[in-house]
Write a protein that holds these residues in place. Structure first.
Motif, PDB file in Angstrom:
ATOM      1  N   GLU A 503      15.398  28.776  -6.786  1.00  0.00           N
ATOM      2  CA  GLU A 503      14.707  28.465  -5.543  1.00  0.00           C
ATOM      3  C   GLU A 503      13.529  27.525  -5.781  1.00  0.00           C
ATOM      4  O   GLU A 503      13.239  26.642  -4.954  1.00  0.00           O
ATOM      5  CB  GLU A 503      14.226  29.753  -4.867  1.00  0.00           C
ATOM      6  N   MET A 604      20.234  31.969   3.577  1.00  0.00           N
ATOM      7  CA  MET A 604      19.091  31.098   3.869  1.00  0.00           C
ATOM      8  C   MET A 604      18.241  30.831   2.644  1.00  0.00           C
ATOM      9  O   MET A 604      17.124  30.313   2.766  1.00  0.00           O
ATOM     10  CB  MET A 604      18.223  31.753   4.953  1.00  0.00           C
ATOM     11  N   ARG A 607      17.685  27.102   2.109  1.00  0.00           N
ATOM     12  CA  ARG A 607      16.853  26.577   3.191  1.00  0.00           C
ATOM     13  C   ARG A 607      15.391  26.965   3.006  1.00  0.00           C
ATOM     14  O   ARG A 607      14.489  26.156   3.214  1.00  0.00           O
ATOM     15  CB  ARG A 607      17.380  27.116   4.515  1.00  0.00           C
ATOM     16  N   LYS A 608      15.176  28.213   2.595  1.00  0.00           N
ATOM     17  CA  LYS A 608      13.803  28.655   2.376  1.00  0.00           C
ATOM     18  C   LYS A 608      13.150  27.872   1.240  1.00  0.00           C
ATOM     19  O   LYS A 608      11.977  27.511   1.297  1.00  0.00           O
ATOM     20  CB  LYS A 608      13.785  30.154   2.058  1.00  0.00           C
ATOM     21  N   VAL A 611      12.206  24.414   2.544  1.00  0.00           N
ATOM     22  CA  VAL A 611      11.033  24.472   3.425  1.00  0.00           C
ATOM     23  C   VAL A 611       9.767  24.688   2.609  1.00  0.00           C
ATOM     24  O   VAL A 611       8.721  24.092   2.885  1.00  0.00           O
ATOM     25  CB  VAL A 611      11.224  25.592   4.474  1.00  0.00           C
ATOM     26  N   GLU A 612       9.871  25.550   1.589  1.00  0.00           N
ATOM     27  CA  GLU A 612       8.707  25.782   0.740  1.00  0.00           C
ATOM     28  C   GLU A 612       8.267  24.486   0.048  1.00  0.00           C
ATOM     29  O   GLU A 612       7.084  24.165  -0.043  1.00  0.00           O
ATOM     30  CB  GLU A 612       9.038  26.854  -0.302  1.00  0.00           C
TER      31      GLU A 612
END
Length: 657
Positions: A503, A604, A607-608, A611-612
């Protein structure tokens, strides 16, 4: 002020007197060559062994042309000359310029000009008619031979003396102090024409001076002849008339000095008026004239006006042949030099003005074309000056031009490289593979183009040396023009530590993309930011980005800006960069040891992460000054140490960067 002006004027007069002396010497040497003589009529020579050679017969003239009736005898010659001058005066009264020229040329054709300057033909024909006008011989005298007399009695005679003659003794004796100097002889030319002999024509000036006191007995109105020298002479005192110094009368010397002085006055007056006009124009536009540049531009123009004034006034003095040839030649040389210098300076001034205007345009073609045009115009000025200078000194340039034509082929072979360079420069102008100021790579030469000339192109390397490349090489060379790039590519690979969570990797790559989308000089429609390789000690992220900058220095600044923001982004996301390291793990095997696997990402998760990364990138660039105004190109400037230590100065510089 008046005394200073007189001192400057006298100083200028002395300088010009020295220049005149030098030019007089040059003209004397140039005119020291004997004038061309008339060629005898070509005769047909029989070849050896022909019947005429064997029988001893003399060769015959090949198709002899008949002698015009105007020149077939002394009587016809004088009659032709007098009628031509009479018709010329009548045409002047009627202001018929074309007929005046025709009749004058007809009168000049009666003179053998082989020993005098051909330019004085009109003046000498006027001198001769003035002499005849004082001898009361407006019709041919009865003692001159006619064609019939020559055929019957004077077959072998080649000349007849017209003056002195006992027929004119009473006229000469009637005026006190008249002593004829010279004579008038009519001579038969090799082509059969009868003309006033070359020696007689050369002595017309002295003969007229010696007979000038005789009363006018002929019918021609001398005021209609338009002899400006005689008009000037009538205002001179008698003490300056009739006496000569170096073939010139005293009044001619005085008038020549006054003309030189008047030319200097014209020079100063013209320069003063031009400076006054230019100064007013510049001041109306809100500027202030540069005295040095104005003097540089106006001085040659004043010399040109002065030389043209002298050149047009020398003829009206009615100078004798030698003096006219020398002084007129000197005036022409001075005029050629003055006009050449004036047009040379004028070309420089126009070129400088055009270069200033060209610097404000977006195209670089005019930056190349203007220097080439200036060089071409200057070459034309030099060639024209040389040709006109030779013609003004009566040099025959036809043999020179003929020899150049014959040697043209040899010259073309000898100047092959020069011609190739010229066409190479033409190719550069038409094809425009590069322009002045471009960063190019030609073969092994890399640098910035400084000048494009007729023969070669000069490139300033990054070692600050200058490399000269012949233009002929550019026709076949491969030119890599970095200056024509719209985008400048930057490619790098960034390694982060191998234990970075996926991530975080995704957030880091998306954050870099956001930085590229927001930076002022980056290309927004094409870039590549991907995690694309797992290395031995790092996770490698590809950075493939383009900057749209006008020069290399601005590119380096924007690259630095991007890399610094990437470092800040990594700090925001707690991403650590990897270094080539090796870790040695000493592990003791344990059968009961368990392995904890990563959590399976949700729908998600990616996506997270993205966005981060975007939020972190926006946080990095939130307060940067280029968000409000796009920074300009890099401009190097010198600043003092005091300014460098000033915190407010540093803040101001940082806001403008």
């Amino acid at each position: 002020m008046q005394s200073n002006f007189i001192q400057k004027l006298m100083h200028q007069l002395v300088n010009n007197s020295i220049l005149w002396s030098i030019l007089l010497i040059v003209s004397v040497e140039a005119q020291d060559q004997p004038p061309p003589q008339a060629n005898p009529q070509t005769q047909e020579q029989p070849a050896a062994g022909t019947p005429s050679d064997q029988t001893g017969e003399s060769p015959t003239i090949k198709n002899p042309e008949p002698v015009p009736t105007e020149f077939d005898s002394p009587w016809s010659l004088v009659d032709t000359f007098v009628q031509a001058m009479n018709s010329s005066t009548s045409a002047k009264e009627d202001n018929n310029t074309s007929l005046i020229d025709d009749f004058h040329d007809k009168a000049v054709s009666c003179l053998d000009m082989s020993k005098v300057n051909p330019e004085r033909g009109w003046l000498l024909s006027g001198r001769l008619i003035l002499i005849l006008n004082r001898l009361d011989e407006q019709q041919p005298s009865r003692f001159l031979w006619e064609k019939k007399d020559i055929e019957d009695y004077y077959t072998d005679e080649t000349e007849q003396r017209y003056f002195p003659h006992w027929f004119f003794d009473d006229i000469i004796d009637s005026t006190e102090g008249v002593k004829p100097i010279g004579s008038i002889v009519i001579a038969k030319q090799p082509d059969g024409r009868w003309l006033f002999s070359a020696d007689s024509v050369a002595g017309l000036d002295n003969l007229y001076i010696s007979l000038e006191k005789l009363p006018v007995l002929g019918a021609i109105d001398e005021s209609v002849l338009g002899a400006t020298d005689l008009w000037l002479k009538q205002f001179m005192p008698d003490s300056l008339k009739g006496k000569t110094l170096w073939t010139m009368e005293y009044w001619q010397w005085v008038t020549l000095f006054l003309f030189i002085l008047l030319g200097l006055v014209f020079d100063y007056s013209f320069r003063f008026i031009v400076r006054l006009i230019v100064t007013n124009i510049i001041r109306k536009q809100g500027g202030e004239p540069d005295r040095k540049k104005m003097r540089f531009a106006v001085r040659p123009a004043g010399l040109m006006v002065m030389s043209l004034f002298w050149l047009n006034l020398v003829f009206i003095l009615g100078l004798p042949d030698l003096a006219y040839t020398i002084i007129q030649g000197a005036a022409r040389v001075f005029a050629v030099l003055a006009c050449t210098l004036a047009f040379w300076r004028f070309t420089d001034l126009i070129s400088e003005a055009l270069m200033i205007k060209a610097a404000t345009t977006t195209t670089k073609l005019d930056d190349v074309l203007i220097p080439l045009m200036r060089t071409a115009i200057k070459i034309f000025i030099i060639v024209f000056a040389v040709i006109y200078g030779c013609l003004s000194l009566n040099f025959d340039i036809k043999p020179l031009l003929g020899s150049l034509a014959i040697g043209g082929v040899g010259f073309a072979f000898a100047a092959k490289d020069t011609i190739e360079n010229f066409f190479g420069s033409a190719t550069v102008l038409v094809d425009q593979p590069f322009s002045v100021g471009d960063w190019v790579l030609i073969g092994k030469v890399e640098g910035t183009v400084e000048t494009i000339g007729f023969r070669s192109t000069r490139i300033r390397t990054f070692y600050n040396s200058v490399v000269t490349i012949p233009n002929s090489n550019l026709v076949r060379a491969t030119v890599d023009n970095y200056g024509q790039r719209k985008y400048r590519r930057y490619k790098a690979s960034v390694g982060i530590q191998g234990d970075t969570p996926p991530e975080k990797v995704l957030a880091f790559t998306e954050g870099i993309r956001e930085l590229i989308r927001c930076h002022p000089y980056t290309r927004k429609d094409y870039y590549q930011i991907w995690f694309n390789h797992i290395g031995e000690s790092s996770l490698d992220i590809l950075i493939y980005v383009f900057h749209e900058t006008p020069d290399w220095t601005t590119e380096l600044r924007e690259r630095e800006r991007l890399l610094l923001d990437i470092l800040r982004l990594a700090d925001q996301l707690k991403v650590k960069f990897a270094f080539p390291t090796q870790k040695i793990h000493l592990v003791q095997e344990d059968e009961n040891e368990s392995y904890e696997s990563m959590e399976v990402p949700g729908a998600m998760a990616d996506r997270k992460g993205m966005v981060e990364g975007i939020k972190a990138a926006k946080n990095v660039i939130r307060n940067q000054p280029w968000k409000k105004q796009k920074p300009g190109v890099v401009v190097f400037s010198e600043s003092s140490q005091q300014e460098a230590d000033d915190e407010s100065f540093i803040e101001g510089r940082s806001e403008g960067s």
